[in-house]
Design a protein around this motif. Structure first.
Motif, PDB file in Angstrom:
ATOM      1  N   HIS A 139       0.824  -1.208   0.000  1.00 28.74           N
ATOM      2  CA  HIS A 139       0.000   0.000   0.000  1.00 28.74           C
ATOM      3  C   HIS A 139       0.863   1.266   0.000  1.00 28.74           C
ATOM      4  N   HIS A 144      -4.817  -8.576   5.199  1.00 32.12           N
ATOM      5  CA  HIS A 144      -4.945  -7.173   4.802  1.00 32.12           C
ATOM      6  C   HIS A 144      -4.570  -7.045   3.325  1.00 32.12           C
ATOM      7  N   THR A 145      -3.418  -7.576   2.951  1.00 33.68           N
ATOM      8  CA  THR A 145      -3.052  -7.842   1.561  1.00 33.68           C
ATOM      9  C   THR A 145      -2.583  -9.291   1.499  1.00 33.68           C
ATOM     10  N   HIS A 171       1.333  -9.636   2.636  1.00 34.39           N
ATOM     11  CA  HIS A 171       1.779  -8.918   3.837  1.00 34.39           C
ATOM     12  C   HIS A 171       2.790  -9.752   4.633  1.00 34.39           C
ATOM     13  N   ASP A 179      -0.016  -3.548   9.056  1.00 35.85           N
ATOM     14  CA  ASP A 179      -1.460  -3.356   9.209  1.00 35.85           C
ATOM     15  C   ASP A 179      -2.184  -4.658   9.542  1.00 35.85           C
ATOM     16  N   ARG A 199      -8.183  -4.068   7.958  1.00 40.44           N
ATOM     17  CA  ARG A 199      -9.283  -4.450   7.078  1.00 40.44           C
ATOM     18  C   ARG A 199      -8.817  -5.515   6.093  1.00 40.44           C
ATOM     19  N   PHE A 207      -8.594  -6.127   2.688  1.00 40.56           N
ATOM     20  CA  PHE A 207      -8.667  -5.566   1.346  1.00 40.56           C
ATOM     21  C   PHE A 207      -8.490  -6.636   0.274  1.00 40.56           C
ATOM     22  N   GLU A 208      -7.682  -7.649   0.542  1.00 43.19           N
ATOM     23  CA  GLU A 208      -7.413  -8.670  -0.468  1.00 43.19           C
ATOM     24  C   GLU A 208      -7.644 -10.100   0.049  1.00 43.19           C
ATOM     25  N   ASP A 255     -16.301  -3.039  10.354  1.00 47.95           N
ATOM     26  CA  ASP A 255     -16.341  -2.300   9.086  1.00 47.95           C
ATOM     27  C   ASP A 255     -17.531  -1.371   9.027  1.00 47.95           C
TER      28      ASP A 255
END
Length: 242
Positions: free
Chosen positions: A59, A114-115, A118, A133, A142, A144-145, A238
């Motif tokens: 990110h 998160h990704t 990561h 994160d 969160r 995200f992926e 969320d």
């Protein structure tokens, strides 16, 4: 092998980290949210060098300073392959690798969620970890992926570290996390913990770092019994507006 850590605010809610091996003086930046802020803190530190950047994920608020810091210092940039989506990278790291910062050895672990790529970095000898994160004070990143199952597995991995492991999280999200935690855990000790961290924020103090023990006790995401319960909590957070 003592490890010095400097924490400083960057952007709107990021933290920057400079890490130094006391024996050799070797210095690393963990993520690069703001190259100017990192260079300013490096100058204030009198540490005099930047040898390495360790990116946790791709990110931009974690990688956008890579190019400028390399140009200014000649440092090496290491991190997951996914960093190349957003910024320059010299050396690809994967879970199971070891990174040397002077005489300090950092273990690299995969922590998707998160990704997908990561990574987290931990010095077992110094009981210190840099988790990007994945884990926050009373919260988590969160999705995200990755999937809830991936993130829950990553959090369980962190939860298995020694309780006195000092955890450096990359954002100051604690006030919102703490208010959410009270909606699912109203134990008196949790109320006291929330009051304490909210008072720190009112005084303008960082709530980072935390410890694995503190998060085991008060972080609702670490306390989730399984991936399904974690997914429900993450969905609730969320949609939480506190």
């Amino acid at each position: 092998m003592p490890l010095d850590v400097r924490l400083f605010p960057c952007l709107s809610d990021n933290y920057g980290f400079l890490v130094r091996d006391q024996v050799t003086g070797a210095v690393a930046a963990v993520d690069t949210p703001d190259a100017d802020a990192i260079l300013a803190d490096l100058a204030a530190s009198d540490w005099g060098r930047l040898d390495l950047i360790l990116n946790t994920h791709w990110h931009p608020d974690h990688t956008q300073g890579n190019a400028a810091l390399k140009a200014a210092t000649g440092c090496e940039i290491a991190g997951p392959e996914e960093v190349r989506r957003a910024a320059p990278l010299d050396r690809v790291l994967r879970g199971g690798d070891l990174v040397s910062l002077g005489e300090t050895v950092l273990e690299v672990s995969d922590a998707p969620g998160h990704t997908l790529g990561h990574l987290v970095y931990r010095s077992p000898a110094d009981r210190q970890a840099f988790v990007g994160d994945v884990l926050f004070v009373m919260g988590c990143g969160r999705l995200f992926e990755g999937s809830p199952e991936q993130m829950w597995s990553s959090l369980r991995m962190l939860a298995a570290w020694p309780e006195d492991t000092v955890v450096w999280c990359a954002h100051e999200y604690t006030a919102s996390n703490a208010r959410f935690a009270l909606t699912v855990d109203d134990r008196p000790e949790t109320q006291a913990r929330v009051a304490g961290v909210l008072a720190m924020r009112e005084r303008g103090e960082p709530t980072v770092p935390t410890t694995i023990g503190a998060e085991q006790a008060f972080n609702p995401f670490l306390r989730a019994p399984d991936a399904a319960a974690f997914a429900a909590l993450r969905a609730a957070k969320d949609g939480f507006s506190g």
